[in-house]
Design a protein around this motif. Structure first.
Motif, PDB file in Angstrom:
ATOM      1  N   GLY A  40      58.932  37.019  47.853  1.00 12.99           N
ATOM      2  CA  GLY A  40      58.310  35.457  48.481  1.00 12.99           C
ATOM      3  C   GLY A  40      57.153  35.473  47.908  1.00 12.99           C
ATOM      4  N   GLU A  41      56.212  36.568  47.547  1.00 10.66           N
ATOM      5  CA  GLU A  41      55.163  36.444  46.984  1.00 10.66           C
ATOM      6  C   GLU A  41      55.252  35.718  45.590  1.00 10.66           C
ATOM      7  OE1 GLU A  41      52.814  40.175  46.800  1.00 10.66           O
ATOM      8  OE2 GLU A  41      52.686  40.261  48.993  1.00 10.66           O
ATOM      9  N   MET A  42      56.212  36.311  44.836  1.00  7.37           N
ATOM     10  CA  MET A  42      56.437  35.647  43.529  1.00  7.37           C
ATOM     11  C   MET A  42      56.878  34.239  43.554  1.00  7.37           C
ATOM     12  SD  MET A  42      59.291  37.020  40.606  1.00  7.37           S
ATOM     13  CE  MET A  42      60.599  36.613  41.649  1.00  7.37           C
ATOM     14  N   ILE A  43      57.600  33.961  44.293  1.00 10.33           N
ATOM     15  CA  ILE A  43      57.910  32.474  44.661  1.00 10.33           C
ATOM     16  C   ILE A  43      56.647  31.640  44.804  1.00 10.33           C
ATOM     17  CG2 ILE A  43      59.326  30.729  46.019  1.00 10.33           C
ATOM     18  CD1 ILE A  43      60.961  32.452  44.540  1.00 10.33           C
ATOM     19  N   ARG A  44      55.898  32.231  45.637  1.00 11.70           N
ATOM     20  CA  ARG A  44      54.603  31.180  46.050  1.00 11.70           C
ATOM     21  C   ARG A  44      53.771  31.399  44.798  1.00 11.70           C
ATOM     22  NH1 ARG A  44      56.529  33.506  50.927  1.00 11.70           N
ATOM     23  NH2 ARG A  44      56.648  31.634  52.494  1.00 11.70           N
ATOM     24  N   ARG A  45      53.716  32.546  44.005  1.00  6.12           N
ATOM     25  CA  ARG A  45      52.855  32.506  43.076  1.00  6.12           C
ATOM     26  C   ARG A  45      52.767  31.562  41.948  1.00  6.12           C
ATOM     27  NH1 ARG A  45      53.524  37.746  42.405  1.00  6.12           N
ATOM     28  NH2 ARG A  45      54.663  37.800  40.557  1.00  6.12           N
ATOM     29  N   TYR A  46      54.223  30.867  41.865  1.00  2.82           N
ATOM     30  CA  TYR A  46      54.508  30.100  40.652  1.00  2.82           C
ATOM     31  C   TYR A  46      54.353  28.539  41.462  1.00  2.82           C
ATOM     32  CZ  TYR A  46      55.325  33.356  37.275  1.00  2.82           C
ATOM     33  OH  TYR A  46      55.093  34.553  36.554  1.00  2.82           O
ATOM     34  N   GLY A  47      53.817  28.408  42.502  1.00  4.16           N
ATOM     35  CA  GLY A  47      53.568  27.107  43.062  1.00  4.16           C
ATOM     36  C   GLY A  47      54.953  26.372  43.825  1.00  4.16           C
ATOM     37  N   ILE A  48      55.860  27.210  43.784  1.00  3.70           N
ATOM     38  CA  ILE A  48      57.165  26.382  44.440  1.00  3.70           C
ATOM     39  C   ILE A  48      56.817  26.288  46.002  1.00  3.70           C
ATOM     40  CG2 ILE A  48      59.747  26.921  44.994  1.00  3.70           C
ATOM     41  CD1 ILE A  48      59.710  28.728  42.615  1.00  3.70           C
ATOM     42  N   THR A  49      57.175  24.720  46.314  1.00  6.38           N
ATOM     43  CA  THR A  49      56.881  24.278  47.428  1.00  6.38           C
ATOM     44  C   THR A  49      58.029  24.442  48.406  1.00  6.38           C
ATOM     45  OG1 THR A  49      57.696  22.171  46.965  1.00  6.38           O
ATOM     46  CG2 THR A  49      55.302  22.566  46.515  1.00  6.38           C
TER      47      THR A  49
END
Length: 885
Positions: free
Chosen positions: A580-589
């Motif tokens: 989940g951190e990786m997903i949010r790290r790239y700004g995926i909303t």
């Protein structure tokens, strides 16, 4: 005239001032040497064609030959100037709006990241909640290259194509690319006798990709007019600048300022003489007569084109001093050739050298242009400098002395990504001053490529260290090391070509078609169009290092796709842990996550996988412009995430890494080339220290114990991999393994694990793996080459002068062995030594082989499984690795 001006103002509907309308008429009158014709009707309403009268229009007269009258041409020129002026003003207003809009978006993003210079750097290369400029470039590039991958591979396998002469192949492909109606031919009803083959497939794929890219640039603020049949033109500014000059003339230009202008004029005239008979004259009508342009005017026009290309004006550098990329793209000049052969001949003389490089080069250029426009607005340089100024002001509020802290590096990173720092120094606009940089740049780059080709043959043994970063980054991304390694084994399998091809078609490492794998190890190694570049890349490929790198990078990206597919039933709020951190790290909303998890899957390496391509094909219920933009954004963020994380796992030096060594130095300057030579083979080590290790430490759960545990585990696995590297290199040299039961060996293995393996060699001897001493290792292999060459030449002369016995023959043989390209591949090196070099060295220097054997046995306490003075090998004694000697 007053009536004409009133007509212009009325038609402009407030878009022009009276002063601008007067300027239009005055310019037309000056061009034609005649007063503007008076008419009773609006002269700015175009008829369908000359000689036809329209209601409310004017009848344009024509002479008996069918040529347009001067009055008609004057009116058409005024109409064209009027439209250009109105459109230009509209474009200025539109670009201003887009610039403000992008600025507002970035202000919000930067505020989330802290608003300081570190936030600026994060927007460029360090994903911390937003996709970076570097990641956006990579994602768009992968998408466009993926569109070309399948037809490129199909054409490479086409038997009829492979049997053709290389030049004739390119001519056939150029003919297809110049076909203005190729898309319509493909979609024509069956049974119409339309011939179609693999060449046409590639040409159509390029045309669709190219047109889509230009449309996207226009949406971002450019004003590129569509022209059918335009070709992928990637001109070499240096090749144009020095066109037709002999080697002697080029050398004299480099050292003599007095001759530069004369030789530059000679190069310009020779280039014009070459291009003039090859252009399509119908594309260049004379504005005064409407007929083909006369030779003198064509030569003047081509002189301007030469100036543009030779000075990197509108055809190479993305960001010039003005920085308005949208205007540069709108003003893009293209040479129109009369036929395919003329284009191919010109491309081979002063272009990308082969048409395939030109096609893929266009995809790379499109990606960079689009990412800059969509991130920083129509004027990327101004947008970035505005951000940087705000960030420095914010820092100064907290600490007046720290206002500029970090700003220099941020500027360098932006320059590196945008392309500004690539090329000649700041005075590149003065063409005659560039000649002195051409020779220096090409000489140093060619030398580095040759050294890489001679020294990288053992590279696969060094790549074992990738296993440590591969496992550590997989864990830090929540991918699970076991599953990710299973993907690596599957895609590394040489027999599993189908999955690798399928992955490329889905935008997973489609960059493999560029063939630039050597860039990972040598800074600018393999980056270029010359034969030395091809040799460097051939070494990386034939050694097996390219297959290793590409397979593991693809495997890491495929593993991310597996986990995306596994998480299809998980909502955005439920995404947790490191994944989940990786997903949010790239700004995926949240909305983009819903698009990603609702996308179709494809089977890769035996598992259901979500790819950038499958995300881009998602069709929302209400498919409007906003929904289309959200789907595209989601697909590109997935592509950026896959590409960037793979570059951590299989460590790839990025723009930030290169700036640590290169700074603001430029290619072609002596100082810049010296810095690049010192950095040669060291960027990988810097990336390990500045990029991989901080990520590993940060991934540790709990502080500080968890971070210490993660780092220790990484070092332990890396040290084991380093030990394997050392032993494999020893076996490849004909020696039995080293005894691992010593502190010295473990220290050497540890050095290997951190990407500093060159210094691990000094744990056992006073010479590194390339034969140089410690000082030469710090200064780089280029200095080592210079030292070896000096010893071979000046050193032997000195020995003769001192009355000593020179070793010219033996040292010459060793020099040839060390620096001949492709001579030191790990699977051919030992065979060549015993079949050729050992015998030659013994003949030139009797007793040489015995001394080599004894020195290794004495200094390193090692025995041989194939001694230099023995003809037949023995079975390697692996027990010696455990003290069994």
């Amino acid at each position: 005239m007053a009536k004409c001006i009133d007509d212009i103002l009325k038609a402009a509907a407030g878009s022009l001032t009276r002063k601008e309308a007067e300027a239009i008429i005055n310019e037309v009158e000056a061009r034609f040497g005649k007063k503007f014709p008076k008419t009773k009707t609006n002269p700015f309403k175009r008829p369908d064609r000359p000689g036809r009268k329209q209601t409310g229009g004017v009848e344009y007269s024509a002479d008996e030959s069918g040529s347009k009258s001067r009055e008609t041409l004057m009116q058409e020129a005024a109409v064209e100037a009027f439209q250009e002026k109105v459109n230009a003003k509209k474009q200025v207003a539109r670009r201003r709006e887009l610039q403000v809009e992008k600025q507002a978006i970035r202000e919000v993003q930067l505020a989330k990241l802290g608003g300081d210079v570190k936030a600026i750097e994060a927007m460029l290369v360090d994903p911390r909640g937003e996709v970076t400029l570097q990641g956006r470039i990579r994602a768009i590039r992968e998408k466009y290259l993926a569109d070309l991958t399948e037809p490129l591979e199909a054409l490479a396998k086409d038997e009829q194509w492979r049997r053709m002469d290389p030049v004739e192949r390119e001519v056939r492909l150029a003919e297809a690319l110049m076909d203005q109606d190729i898309v319509q031919r493909k979609t024509a009803p069956p049974g119409k006798g339309v011939k179609w083959d693999a060449v046409d497939d590639l040409a159509m794929a390029y045309r669709l990709m190219d047109d889509a890219a230009y449309t996207r640039k226009n949406e971002a603020g450019a004003d590129i007019q569509y022209t059918k049949g335009h070709m992928p033109q990637v001109w070499d500014s240096s090749g144009v600048r020095l066109f037709g000059l002999s080697a002697g003339e080029k050398a004299r230009m480099a050292v003599s300022a007095a001759t530069r202008k004369a030789y530059q004029t000679r190069a310009r005239q020779r280039w014009i003489d070459y291009v003039l008979p090859r252009i399509d004259r119908s594309r260049y009508p004379d504005p005064e007569t409407g007929l083909d342009m006369a030779d003198d005017k064509l030569r003047e026009m081509l002189s301007d084109v030469w100036q543009t290309i030779a000075s990197n004006g509108l055809t190479g550098d993305v960001v010039s001093e003005g920085g308005n990329l949208a205007e540069q793209l709108g003003a893009h000049r293209q040479i129109w050739f009369k036929d395919a052969r003329s284009f191919v001949e010109s491309n081979r003389e002063f272009g990308a050298r082969d048409l395939f490089s030109a096609i893929t080069g266009e995809a790379v250029r499109h990606a960079k242009d689009i990412a800059l426009l969509e991130t920083y607005g129509p004027n990327p340089t101004m947008g970035f400098k505005t951000d940087l100024a705000h960030a420095m002001a914010r820092q100064a509020e907290d600490n007046p002395g720290a206002g500029r802290k970090g700003s220099h590096r941020a500027q360098l990173i932006f320059d590196e990504l945008s392309g500004k720092s690539i090329g000649a120094p700041e005075d590149r606009a003065a063409i005659d001053s560039l000649a002195k940089y051409d020779l220096v740049s090409r000489s140093f780059k060619g030398l580095r490529n040759l050294i890489a080709s001679a020294k990288l043959g053992m590279l696969p043994f060094l790549q074992i260290n990738d296993l440590a970063t591969f496992r550590a980054i997989a864990k830090s991304d929540g991918l699970g090391a076991g599953k990710t390694i299973r993907a690596a084994i599957s895609l590394f399998n040489p027999a599993n070509a189908s999955d690798r091809k399928a992955a490329r078609r889905h935008g997973i490492l489609a960059q493999m078609v560029l063939g630039d794998a050597a860039l990972r190890y040598g800074g600018d190694t393999g980056n270029g169009q010359g034969w030395t570049s091809k040799l460097a890349n051939a070494t990386v490929k034939w050694s097996g290092a390219q297959h290793w790198t590409d397979s593991l990078k693809q495997a890491f990206q495929v593993s991310i796709g597996w986990h995306l597919a596994d998480a299809k039933n998980i909502s955005f709020d439920q995404l947790s842990g490191k994944f989940g951190e990786m997903i949010r790290r790239y700004g995926i909303t949240a909305k983009e996550w819903d698009i990603i998890r609702s996308s179709e899957t494809v089977t890769l390496a035996g598992e259901q996988t979500i790819t950038p391509h499958t995300v881009s094909r998602y069709v929302p219920r209400e498919y409007d412009a906003k929904a289309y933009a959200e789907v595209r954004s989601a697909a590109e963020k997935v592509g950026a995430m896959m590409a960037e994380e793979a570059d951590f796992a299989i460590l790839q030096p990025d723009a930030k890494t290169r700036t640590y060594f290169l700074g603001k130095t430029s290619e072609g300057e002596i100082s810049g080339e010296i810095v690049r030579s010192i950095a040669f083979f060291k960027t990988f080590s810097i990336a390990m220290i500045t990029k991989a290790i901080p990520r590993v430490v940060k991934s540790g759960e709990g502080a500080p114990l968890g971070k210490t545990r993660a780092f220790t585990e990484f070092l332990l696995i890396g040290t084991i991999a380093g030990a394997m590297t050392i032993q494999l290199k020893e076996l490849a040299k004909g020696r039995n393994p080293r005894d691992m039961d010593s502190l010295g060996f473990m220290a050497a293995a540890f050095m290997q694990s951190g990407g500093l393996g060159i210094f691990g060699d000094f744990m056992f001897s006073d010479a590194n793996r390339f034969g140089g001493d410690l000082a030469e290792s710090f200064l780089g292999p280029v200095v080592g080459f210079a030292g070896d060459f000096k010893r071979l030449t000046v050193g032997n002369v000195q020995q003769v002068a001192e009355g000593k016995d020179p070793k010219l023959a033996a040292e010459t043989i060793q020099f040839i062995k060390n620096y001949t390209p492709l001579m030191n591949l790990w699977y051919t090196r030992l065979a060549l030594d015993h079949a050729l070099f050992f015998h030659a060295q013994e003949a030139a220097n009797p007793g040489y082989l015995r001394r080599v054997r004894r020195r290794v046995e004495r200094q390193q306490n090692q025995s041989w499984w194939w001694s230099p003075d023995e003809n037949q090998p023995k079975v390697p004694d692996l027990k010696e690795a455990f003290g069994g000697r």
